[in-house]
Design a protein around this motif. Structure first.
Motif, PDB file in Angstrom:
ATOM      1  N   VAL A   1       0.864  -1.172   0.000  1.00  0.00           N
ATOM      2  CA  VAL A   1       0.000   0.000   0.000  1.00  0.00           C
ATOM      3  C   VAL A   1       0.903   1.223   0.000  1.00  0.00           C
ATOM      4  O   VAL A   1       1.922   1.237   0.679  1.00  0.00           O
ATOM      5  CB  VAL A   1      -0.946   0.058   1.220  1.00  0.00           C
ATOM      6  CG1 VAL A   1      -2.260  -0.611   0.914  1.00  0.00           C
ATOM      7  CG2 VAL A   1      -0.320  -0.575   2.454  1.00  0.00           C
ATOM      8  N   GLY A   2       0.487   2.216  -0.763  1.00  0.00           N
ATOM      9  CA  GLY A   2       1.331   3.400  -0.852  1.00  0.00           C
ATOM     10  C   GLY A   2       2.129   3.361  -2.137  1.00  0.00           C
ATOM     11  O   GLY A   2       2.741   2.347  -2.467  1.00  0.00           O
TER      12      GLY A   2
ATOM     13  N   ASP B   1     -12.997  -7.950   2.977  1.00  0.00           N
ATOM     14  CA  ASP B   1     -13.305  -7.275   1.717  1.00  0.00           C
ATOM     15  C   ASP B   1     -12.521  -5.989   1.522  1.00  0.00           C
ATOM     16  O   ASP B   1     -12.065  -5.683   0.431  1.00  0.00           O
ATOM     17  CB  ASP B   1     -14.796  -6.909   1.675  1.00  0.00           C
ATOM     18  CG  ASP B   1     -15.633  -8.067   1.169  1.00  0.00           C
ATOM     19  OD1 ASP B   1     -15.040  -9.065   0.713  1.00  0.00           O
ATOM     20  OD2 ASP B   1     -16.863  -7.963   1.242  1.00  0.00           O
ATOM     21  N   GLU B   2     -12.388  -5.224   2.582  1.00  0.00           N
ATOM     22  CA  GLU B   2     -11.753  -3.928   2.453  1.00  0.00           C
ATOM     23  C   GLU B   2     -10.278  -4.087   2.098  1.00  0.00           C
ATOM     24  O   GLU B   2      -9.715  -3.319   1.341  1.00  0.00           O
ATOM     25  CB  GLU B   2     -11.887  -3.133   3.753  1.00  0.00           C
ATOM     26  CG  GLU B   2     -13.311  -2.986   4.198  1.00  0.00           C
ATOM     27  CD  GLU B   2     -13.689  -1.528   4.423  1.00  0.00           C
ATOM     28  OE1 GLU B   2     -12.830  -0.665   4.310  1.00  0.00           O
ATOM     29  OE2 GLU B   2     -14.869  -1.276   4.690  1.00  0.00           O
ATOM     30  N   ILE B   3      -9.677  -5.103   2.712  1.00  0.00           N
ATOM     31  CA  ILE B   3      -8.279  -5.396   2.407  1.00  0.00           C
ATOM     32  C   ILE B   3      -8.167  -5.860   0.957  1.00  0.00           C
ATOM     33  O   ILE B   3      -7.288  -5.441   0.223  1.00  0.00           O
ATOM     34  CB  ILE B   3      -7.762  -6.495   3.371  1.00  0.00           C
ATOM     35  CG1 ILE B   3      -7.527  -5.913   4.769  1.00  0.00           C
ATOM     36  CG2 ILE B   3      -6.511  -7.134   2.843  1.00  0.00           C
ATOM     37  CD1 ILE B   3      -6.215  -5.149   4.917  1.00  0.00           C
TER      38      ILE B   3
ATOM     39  N   ALA C   1      -9.940  -5.050  -1.487  1.00  0.00           N
ATOM     40  CA  ALA C   1     -10.123  -3.936  -2.411  1.00  0.00           C
ATOM     41  C   ALA C   1      -8.803  -3.219  -2.659  1.00  0.00           C
ATOM     42  O   ALA C   1      -8.490  -2.818  -3.775  1.00  0.00           O
ATOM     43  CB  ALA C   1     -11.155  -2.960  -1.850  1.00  0.00           C
ATOM     44  N   ILE C   2      -8.032  -3.089  -1.596  1.00  0.00           N
ATOM     45  CA  ILE C   2      -6.722  -2.465  -1.755  1.00  0.00           C
ATOM     46  C   ILE C   2      -5.811  -3.365  -2.558  1.00  0.00           C
ATOM     47  O   ILE C   2      -5.059  -2.932  -3.411  1.00  0.00           O
ATOM     48  CB  ILE C   2      -6.064  -2.226  -0.381  1.00  0.00           C
ATOM     49  CG1 ILE C   2      -6.871  -1.234   0.428  1.00  0.00           C
ATOM     50  CG2 ILE C   2      -4.644  -1.737  -0.549  1.00  0.00           C
ATOM     51  CD1 ILE C   2      -6.182  -0.859   1.708  1.00  0.00           C
TER      52      ILE C   2
ATOM     53  N   GLY D   1      -5.170  -3.446  -6.474  1.00  0.00           N
ATOM     54  CA  GLY D   1      -4.236  -2.562  -7.154  1.00  0.00           C
ATOM     55  C   GLY D   1      -2.836  -3.113  -7.329  1.00  0.00           C
ATOM     56  O   GLY D   1      -2.069  -2.602  -8.126  1.00  0.00           O
TER      57      GLY D   1
END
Lengths: 314, 314
Positions: free
Chosen positions: A146-147, A170-172, A174-175, A178
């Motif tokens: 991330v980042g 789910d939130e993880i 989503a990241i 990428g």
């Protein structure tokens, strides 16, 4: 004291000292790093990333052992603040990090990400140079996925591994979406768990659908399941990394990778120079520019251009 | 078409168009943005951040409604890829984002974080200018609390809110540690859950121990519990934001905040200019520099300095 000869002989103390200078982006270390740079280009650099909880730190440790046990010298650079290498140990009890640290063929270095003032990638890539020149065969860079900075660092590797764990929220996920596309090799960690098969199938499905295309032609990203707990899948992983390395060489793809690495490197250093100069002049000439902005005498864009002109005026 | 007069009248279509130009970092929009800049400085900018799963998107939405219902015009800029505002809706079913989007006092804009080429913060802060000049009273910037860029953006606000959810995993908490210290106001979300009290007490304990000191004196960070589900705690939150705003004004602290904002802004634009020029010249003069690096004729640091010199040579 001139650290370069000791580094080139692979001696631990000079290596550690020069790494500290590189991390501090100490200007005095520039000449040494420039000399080191001439001796680089032999190591195979593997970037390992994944979201928090993906098991990438443990994966990195076990993979390092796998390589070390086959007689290769392995350097680990961890730029993940949540990494057990960085002291903030979470999985440290499960996998004995201490054992790995004691392995004479393994050198571990964690880089602080806080207070790096944009010099994170610069320091990290200088660190790769140092370990490369010191004779490490394999260099593993572990970053959290991330980042922008972190993702760019890991892409400045010959082989990019993205770790996915089964059953993350789910939130993880989503990241995670990428970073999947940057992988040469996908690892599904924690394959001792029953839901890992689903994750493997999902990834394979995404690859088949062409969702995870990468800029490289001729190498279809592989999906490998590992269990750090049971030490399973690491022989296959090490072999796949070696195969990817051969592929890069024989296909000529290595030329493109090297270009990408040198591009990232140059850009990241340029950015860190801008930032460094900015902080040095924060209370001087830059303070005056800020004042003009606050009085609406100059627009932010014009102020930034003046900043760049001043940096160059040195 | 000159979009500026329409933006200054607060018209939706010109605002949306200029936001798109800003997001694209389109050079043609520079003069318009410079004119817009002269009309900024009235809005109160609130940065909202938190790790994935902290409930910050929902918090942002409900807070926007709270302000809007009291007659204020609220702009939301979401730079979180996992945000429901950005389309990748996760909590969208629970809180009706559509309702908020239909509120005439609320304007929502999500910014893409991918492909931003380092222009994320530049675009985001230009977007703040646009909404400020367009007459929005409160501007909420929502970013995910991981990644240097994202954290810097949210710090370029007058009031910084960090959202924490009860019961997040250890690995997530480890990342969170890095952002707690930037908060003027801590929110513990999901206070309909029984374990939320523990999180509130933990935060208060950390504050008491002085672990979460901030650069501001005279304002002790507040800890507020909210439940987006039950719409509880938002009146207190809105009042606390207003109190923080008054505090900034009366203490003179606002001067320091404004300075921090203009500094961040200038630096971020300078960095994005370097990056933009880099990509424009990737196949031209920069390709030649990379080639020299690859042949070890020039060290990365020296190459980066040449890059900066060339950028300035324009």
């Amino acid at each position: 004291m001139d650290l370069v000869p000791g580094v080139l002989r692979g001696e631990t103390v000079p290596i550690a000292r020069l790494l500290s200078c590189a991390e501090a982006a100490d200007d005095a270390s520039r000449p040494a790093l420039a000399r080191i740079f001439e001796h680089t280009g032999k190591a195979h650099v593997v970037g390992i990333t994944g979201v928090p909880g993906s098991g990438k730190s443990t994966l990195t440790a076990v993979l390092a052992e796998e390589f070390a046990n086959s007689g290769r010298k392995v350097g680990i650079i961890a730029v993940d603040p949540s990494s057990p290498f960085s002291g903030g140990s979470i999985l440290g009890d499960r996998i004995r990090m201490a054992d790995i640290a004691m392995n004479p063929n393994v050198f571990i270095r964690s880089m602080a990400t806080r207070g790096a003032m944009g010099g994170l990638s610069r320091g990290c890539l200088d660190a790769v140079d140092i370990l490369d020149a010191a004779g490490f065969d394999i260099i593993l860079i572990e970053t959290v996925g991330v980042g922008q900075d972190e993702i760019e660092i890991v892409q400045a590797a010959h082989t990019v591994i993205v770790a996915s764990a089964p059953g993350l929220g789910d939130e993880i996920q989503a990241i995670k979406a990428g970073i999947l596309e940057i992988a040469d090799i996908h690892i599904v960690t924690k394959c001792d768990r029953s839901d890992s098969n689903r994750t493997i199938l999902e990834l394979k499905g995404m690859l088949k659908m062409g969702d995870l295309t990468k800029f490289v032609e001729g190498w279809e990203p592989k999906v490998i399941g590992t269990s750090s707990l049971r030490r399973e899948g690491f022989e296959e992983l090490a072999a796949t990394i070696d195969r990817h390395r051969s592929y890069l060489e024989t296909s000529g793809e290595i030329v493109k990778r090297r270009r990408k690495i040198s591009e990232t490197r140059m850009l990241k250093i340029a950015e860190s120079l801008v930032r460094k100069r900015f902080y040095e002049e924060r209370l001087g000439s830059i303070s005056e520019l800020c004042g003009q902005m606050e009085r609406k005498k100059i627009a932010p864009d014009a102020a930034a251009r003046q900043l760049l002109a001043r940096i160059n005026g040195e």
